[in-house]
Design an enzyme around this catalytic site. Structure first.
Site, PDB file in Angstrom:
ATOM      1  CG  HIS A 194      -0.447   0.235   2.644  1.00  0.00           C
ATOM      2  ND1 HIS A 194      -0.017  -1.097   2.918  1.00  0.00           N
ATOM      3  CD2 HIS A 194       0.414   0.882   3.573  1.00  0.00           C
ATOM      4  CE1 HIS A 194       0.835  -1.016   4.314  1.00  0.00           C
ATOM      5  NE2 HIS A 194       0.311   0.369   4.446  1.00  0.00           N
TER       6      HIS A 194
ATOM      7  CE1 TYR B  50     -11.417  32.780  16.932  1.00  0.00           C
ATOM      8  CE2 TYR B  50     -12.661  31.404  14.858  1.00  0.00           C
ATOM      9  CZ  TYR B  50     -12.446  32.631  16.030  1.00  0.00           C
ATOM     10  OH  TYR B  50     -12.229  33.761  14.884  1.00  0.00           O
TER      11      TYR B  50
ATOM     12  CD  GLN C 204     -15.560  33.454  17.295  1.00  0.00           C
ATOM     13  OE1 GLN C 204     -15.256  35.139  16.151  1.00  0.00           O
ATOM     14  NE2 GLN C 204     -14.691  33.249  17.860  1.00  0.00           N
TER      15      GLN C 204
END
Length: 134
Positions: free
Chosen positions: A62, A127, A131
């Site tokens: 792979h 975060y 806001q």
């Protein structure tokens, strides 16, 4: 926290991906010689799509690729091109693999693709939640 940012005409972005694809039947045909050849082929394909390969390495059955993309790149087309072009060129230049991989398929039809972030999902959620208006 510092992002490695890319820029377009009207955008700023950071799009990084981790891609894994296995050889059909998990055959261990990725010798050092074929691996180096494959990496060069992948670099050429990526360049045509405007994709930057950050890192790539193979095991015997792979390959892992970490790459940066632009927003306009259609990931499914890029990956399809990686798989089809590399398979065709490996069969052409290393025909001994046709014995191990009958039916004309070098790669397994499936693959793994995930985003690679520079921050954790939980940090981004916090975060965004911060806001809101008080």
């Amino acid at each position: 926290m510092k992002y490695q940012l890319d820029r377009g005409c009207h955008s700023v972005y950071s799009l990084r991906f981790h891609y894994i694809c296995c050889v059909k039947y998990r055959r261990k045909v990725l010798t050092p010689e074929i691996s180096e050849y494959l990496k060069k082929v992948n670099q050429d394909i990526a360049g045509k799509f405007g994709v930057q390969i950050i890192e790539q390495e193979t095991d015997r059955d792979h390959i892992h690729i970490i790459f940066a993309s632009k927003p306009e790149v259609q990931l499914s087309k890029f990956i399809n091109s990686l798989k089809s072009t590399s398979a065709r060129l490996i069969f052409r230049d290393h025909p001994e693999n046709k014995k191990e991989l009958w039916g004309g398929n070098f790669w397994s039809p499936s693959y793994f693709l995930s985003t690679v972030g520079e921050v954790k999902l939980e940090d981004v959620k916090k975060y965004v939640q911060s806001q809101g208006n008080p």
